[in-house]
Scaffold this motif. Structure first.
Motif, PDB file in Angstrom:
ATOM      1  N   PHE A 149      64.133 -16.948   3.900  1.00 39.34           N
ATOM      2  CA  PHE A 149      64.702 -17.070   5.244  1.00 39.34           C
ATOM      3  C   PHE A 149      64.385 -18.436   5.851  1.00 39.34           C
ATOM      4  O   PHE A 149      65.185 -18.984   6.630  1.00 39.34           O
ATOM      5  N   LYS A 150      63.221 -18.998   5.535  1.00 44.00           N
ATOM      6  CA  LYS A 150      62.890 -20.350   6.007  1.00 44.00           C
ATOM      7  C   LYS A 150      63.865 -21.375   5.432  1.00 44.00           C
ATOM      8  O   LYS A 150      64.321 -22.286   6.134  1.00 44.00           O
ATOM      9  N   GLN A 151      64.197 -21.185   4.139  1.00 43.19           N
ATOM     10  CA  GLN A 151      65.171 -22.082   3.506  1.00 43.19           C
ATOM     11  C   GLN A 151      66.549 -21.929   4.140  1.00 43.19           C
ATOM     12  O   GLN A 151      67.287 -22.911   4.306  1.00 43.19           O
ATOM     13  N   ILE A 152      66.876 -20.682   4.486  1.00 47.01           N
ATOM     14  CA  ILE A 152      68.187 -20.418   5.091  1.00 47.01           C
ATOM     15  C   ILE A 152      68.292 -21.072   6.469  1.00 47.01           C
ATOM     16  O   ILE A 152      69.329 -21.646   6.836  1.00 47.01           O
ATOM     17  N   ARG A 153      67.188 -20.993   7.245  1.00 47.28           N
ATOM     18  CA  ARG A 153      67.199 -21.625   8.560  1.00 47.28           C
ATOM     19  C   ARG A 153      67.393 -23.151   8.447  1.00 47.28           C
ATOM     20  O   ARG A 153      68.096 -23.771   9.240  1.00 47.28           O
ATOM     21  N   GLN A 154      66.735 -23.740   7.445  1.00 42.98           N
ATOM     22  CA  GLN A 154      66.920 -25.171   7.203  1.00 42.98           C
ATOM     23  C   GLN A 154      68.362 -25.480   6.822  1.00 42.98           C
ATOM     24  O   GLN A 154      68.955 -26.475   7.266  1.00 42.98           O
ATOM     25  N   TYR A 155      68.923 -24.604   5.997  1.00 42.06           N
ATOM     26  CA  TYR A 155      70.320 -24.765   5.574  1.00 42.06           C
ATOM     27  C   TYR A 155      71.254 -24.711   6.779  1.00 42.06           C
ATOM     28  O   TYR A 155      72.194 -25.518   6.906  1.00 42.06           O
ATOM     29  N   GLU A 156      70.998 -23.764   7.702  1.00 45.09           N
ATOM     30  CA  GLU A 156      71.847 -23.631   8.890  1.00 45.09           C
ATOM     31  C   GLU A 156      71.734 -24.870   9.785  1.00 45.09           C
ATOM     32  O   GLU A 156      72.722 -25.310  10.383  1.00 45.09           O
ATOM     33  N   LEU A 157      70.513 -25.412   9.890  1.00 44.84           N
ATOM     34  CA  LEU A 157      70.322 -26.616  10.709  1.00 44.84           C
ATOM     35  C   LEU A 157      71.051 -27.821  10.110  1.00 44.84           C
ATOM     36  O   LEU A 157      71.656 -28.621  10.831  1.00 44.84           O
ATOM     37  N   GLN A 158      70.980 -27.906   8.783  1.00 46.00           N
ATOM     38  CA  GLN A 158      71.604 -29.050   8.111  1.00 46.00           C
ATOM     39  C   GLN A 158      73.126 -28.974   8.163  1.00 46.00           C
ATOM     40  O   GLN A 158      73.817 -29.980   8.400  1.00 46.00           O
ATOM     41  N   LYS A 217      74.847 -26.956  10.190  1.00 44.67           N
ATOM     42  CA  LYS A 217      75.293 -26.555  11.524  1.00 44.67           C
ATOM     43  C   LYS A 217      76.278 -25.386  11.463  1.00 44.67           C
ATOM     44  O   LYS A 217      77.265 -25.327  12.204  1.00 44.67           O
ATOM     45  N   LYS A 218      75.984 -24.486  10.539  1.00 43.18           N
ATOM     46  CA  LYS A 218      76.795 -23.276  10.383  1.00 43.18           C
ATOM     47  C   LYS A 218      75.960 -22.054  10.756  1.00 43.18           C
ATOM     48  O   LYS A 218      74.781 -21.998  10.436  1.00 43.18           O
ATOM     49  N   LYS A 219      76.583 -21.104  11.410  1.00 44.15           N
ATOM     50  CA  LYS A 219      75.921 -19.847  11.757  1.00 44.15           C
ATOM     51  C   LYS A 219      76.350 -18.780  10.747  1.00 44.15           C
ATOM     52  O   LYS A 219      77.505 -18.363  10.722  1.00 44.15           O
ATOM     53  N   LEU A 220      75.436 -18.370   9.889  1.00 44.54           N
ATOM     54  CA  LEU A 220      75.747 -17.403   8.835  1.00 44.54           C
ATOM     55  C   LEU A 220      75.703 -15.973   9.357  1.00 44.54           C
ATOM     56  O   LEU A 220      74.905 -15.645  10.241  1.00 44.54           O
ATOM     57  N   THR A 221      76.554 -15.128   8.794  1.00 46.04           N
ATOM     58  CA  THR A 221      76.503 -13.701   9.120  1.00 46.04           C
ATOM     59  C   THR A 221      75.285 -13.083   8.446  1.00 46.04           C
ATOM     60  O   THR A 221      74.673 -13.678   7.548  1.00 46.04           O
ATOM     61  N   GLN A 222      74.938 -11.861   8.860  1.00 47.01           N
ATOM     62  CA  GLN A 222      73.785 -11.188   8.257  1.00 47.01           C
ATOM     63  C   GLN A 222      73.992 -10.972   6.760  1.00 47.01           C
ATOM     64  O   GLN A 222      73.071 -11.173   5.961  1.00 47.01           O
ATOM     65  N   VAL A 223      75.185 -10.583   6.384  1.00 47.14           N
ATOM     66  CA  VAL A 223      75.470 -10.349   4.965  1.00 47.14           C
ATOM     67  C   VAL A 223      75.334 -11.646   4.175  1.00 47.14           C
ATOM     68  O   VAL A 223      74.751 -11.663   3.077  1.00 47.14           O
ATOM     69  N   LEU A 234      71.660 -12.537   3.649  1.00 45.50           N
ATOM     70  CA  LEU A 234      71.006 -11.722   2.619  1.00 45.50           C
ATOM     71  C   LEU A 234      71.454 -12.150   1.223  1.00 45.50           C
ATOM     72  O   LEU A 234      70.640 -12.197   0.283  1.00 45.50           O
ATOM     73  N   ASN A 235      72.720 -12.449   1.065  1.00 48.68           N
ATOM     74  CA  ASN A 235      73.207 -12.928  -0.233  1.00 48.68           C
ATOM     75  C   ASN A 235      72.573 -14.272  -0.594  1.00 48.68           C
ATOM     76  O   ASN A 235      72.205 -14.515  -1.747  1.00 48.68           O
ATOM     77  N   LEU A 236      72.439 -15.141   0.407  1.00 45.60           N
ATOM     78  CA  LEU A 236      71.833 -16.444   0.176  1.00 45.60           C
ATOM     79  C   LEU A 236      70.339 -16.298  -0.143  1.00 45.60           C
ATOM     80  O   LEU A 236      69.789 -17.041  -0.967  1.00 45.60           O
ATOM     81  N   ALA A 237      69.691 -15.312   0.493  1.00 47.73           N
ATOM     82  CA  ALA A 237      68.280 -15.041   0.190  1.00 47.73           C
ATOM     83  C   ALA A 237      68.130 -14.643  -1.276  1.00 47.73           C
ATOM     84  O   ALA A 237      67.205 -15.099  -1.971  1.00 47.73           O
TER      85      ALA A 237
END
Length: 546
Positions: free
Chosen positions: A494-503, A505-511, A514-517
């Motif tokens: 989830f920490k990696q995902i948050r970094q990915y979203e910041l980089q 600038k996309k807001k991912l859905t919950q699904v 989880l797939n990215l995790a």
């Protein structure tokens, strides 16, 4: 950790505290003398297994004894105290002294009240009851049996003192009983007993001088002759039956006849009636009351149920009602009850105690969705000792399929070192938390190579973590394989995902999260599925069977 495959280990020298003779007897009994150890993790585990086999019976007995003492003692003294002060009018000190002296503190108040009610129906006063306190230690159905068998055996007047001393009076010869006025001098005790038989064979004749015999022997002789005729069995079979069920010697002949007739009406063949001997010495009103109050039990016809579980004939309607209410309070469905109707063999207190303990122990609580969960209530002490043993062997998948199987299958499970769930256990757990049909997730789940190897407690831990992170049930269900992974690894992803979203600038859905995790976790393991294991776990070669 290495596996000892196809290793032959001589176990004789491992038992330092046993004699050589005990070695031979105990090891031979459990087929462990020259045991082929396949997939057992190490020799130490093998020794634990052997000691478990030798000690488990003692542990079961100890657990059962401790449970009985704890369960029966709590809460009864206070209510019995009020019973004797308010109902019998004793002062506080005398009531306390009376209960302690007569050892009634552990006696359920409900049972004492029923005894008092029975005695008063026979015309005995409260004063007479207190003068003969041993009567209060008996069970009401036992007193009913004693009273009726005394009537059948020619007793003309039955006092409360005589009823309380039934066992000693029955051991006296007929002549002595007549001399002391318990039985009329002109009464033929044998004929008196035979008059209460139903049906009675015309050719059933017992001629002997009963005046010189013990009263209980006359009763037993009439009973034995009648059962031999009625059940069409031999003398040897009757002797064996009486040896197994000695309590039949003190039962009312009328009630025995009623039990046989009732069992025949329910469809029991004569051979089965003798085989299930407890059918004969129960009280016939028990099942009549059950049938009246519960014509259907957990969706099953009660008449059909009793043919599958004959011991239901020995329980009472009040016990069935209490157990049924307890099961419903704990959200046990009719489907699960119907699979284990022998749950009604137990006392209501035992069922309540064991269900509460299942709720307290995490490894048991996670199994409550399983339709076979009542196996762990019926065989609770065995399940507890097995769970402890599995933990000692570091086997983490403790499920109903393992804890509830018979001893032979459990032994095989341990010898092979299997550490996996069954399909039923895994599917029942997921079906319970998501309220979905198996068909909705079976195909997706089976894609993962280790979907049966992850402990249900770990899956539940991950599920609760995702809930705490505000993931909806529908989102988790859409990526159901995420439950197979440790929450520590998911936190890291989830920490990696948050970094990915910041980089990005996309807001991912919950699904999508989880797939990215899953992607981040499995990337480190070359997408082999090994991401389900923690650092201190080792994937064994032959654990997976799809």
């Amino acid at each position: 950790m290495h596996l000892y495959k196809n290793a032959y280990i001589d176990n004789y020298d491992k038992f330092h505290n046993l004699t050589s003779k005990q070695h031979n007897q105990n090891l031979s009994k459990h087929n462990l003398c020259k045991c082929k150890i396949k997939d057992i993790r190490n020799k130490k585990s093998l020794l634990k297994y052997i000691m478990f086999k030798l000690g488990q019976n003692l542990l079961y007995k100890k657990c059962a004894t401790d449970l009985k003492i704890t369960r029966r003692f709590v809460g009864n003294f206070e209510t019995n105290y009020h019973l004797f002060t308010k109902y019998f009018g004793l002062n506080q000190n005398r009531a306390k002294e009376f209960i302690e002296r007569q050892k009634l503190s552990e006696k359920p108040t409900e049972t004492i009240v029923k005894v008092v009610d029975f005695c008063e129906k026979l015309g005995f006063s409260k004063k007479e009851i207190l003068k003969n306190p041993s009567i209060l230690r008996a069970h009401p159905s036992t007193l009913d049996q004693y009273y009726n068998v005394m009537i059948e055996g020619g007793f003309k007047v039955i006092t409360i003192k005589g009823l309380s001393k039934f066992r000693s009076l029955s051991q006296k010869d007929v002549r002595t009983l007549k001399m002391h006025g318990f039985i009329d001098h002109n009464t033929n005790v044998t004929k008196s007993f035979m008059a209460h038989l139903n049906p009675r064979a015309e050719n059933l004749v017992i001629n002997h001088d009963d005046s010189v015999e013990l009263w209980c022997h006359v009763h037993l002789k009439v009973l034995s002759h009648y059962l031999k005729w009625r059940l069409q069995v031999t003398d040897e079979e009757i002797l064996r039956f009486i040896k197994i069920h000695p309590q039949i010697k003190r039962k009312s002949l009328k009630y025995v006849c009623d039990n046989i007739n009732q069992a025949e009406e329910l469809g029991f063949p004569l051979a089965k009636i003798l085989k299930y001997g407890y059918i004969l010495h129960t009280h016939p009103k028990n099942f009549k009351e059950i049938l009246e109050k519960f014509p259907v039990l957990a969706g099953v016809s009660t008449k059909k149920a009793v043919r599958m579980y004959p011991k239901l004939l020995t329980t009472t309607a009040s016990s069935v009602q209490k157990i049924h209410d307890t099961l419903k309070k704990h959200n046990i469905r009719d489907e699960a009850i119907a699979r284990r109707l022998n749950i009604f063999y137990l006392s209501p207190e035992t069922v309540e105690f064991r269900l509460n303990e299942l709720q307290r122990v995490a490894d048991f609580k996670v199994l409550l969705y399983n339709p076979n969960i009542l196996k762990l209530v019926v065989h609770h002490n065995r399940a507890k000792s097995r769970l402890t043993f599995l933990k000692e062997l570091q086997l983490k998948c403790a499920t109903v399929s393992v804890l509830g199987i018979d001893n032979i299958k459990f032994d095989d499970h341990i010898r092979e070192g299997r550490d996996e769930n069954s399909f039923t256990d895994t599917y029942s757990f997921l079906k319970g938390i998501f309220k979905k049909d198996i068909e909705d997730f079976e195909f997706t789940l089976k894609k993962h190579p280790y979907y049966l190897q992850v402990p249900l407690t770990a899956m539940e831990d991950t599920f609760h973590y995702l809930e705490s992170e505000k993931f909806s049930n529908n989102s988790i269900f859409s990526v159901i394989c995420i439950l197979l992974y440790p929450k520590e690894k998911i936190k890291k992803s989830f920490k990696q995902i948050r970094q990915y979203e910041l980089q990005t600038k996309k807001k991912l859905t919950q699904v999508n999260k989880l797939n990215l995790a899953l992607y981040f976790i499995e990337k480190e393991h070359h997408f082999s599925g090994d991401g389900v294991w923690t650092k201190n776990e080792v994937v064994e070669e032959s654990v997976h069977t799809s």
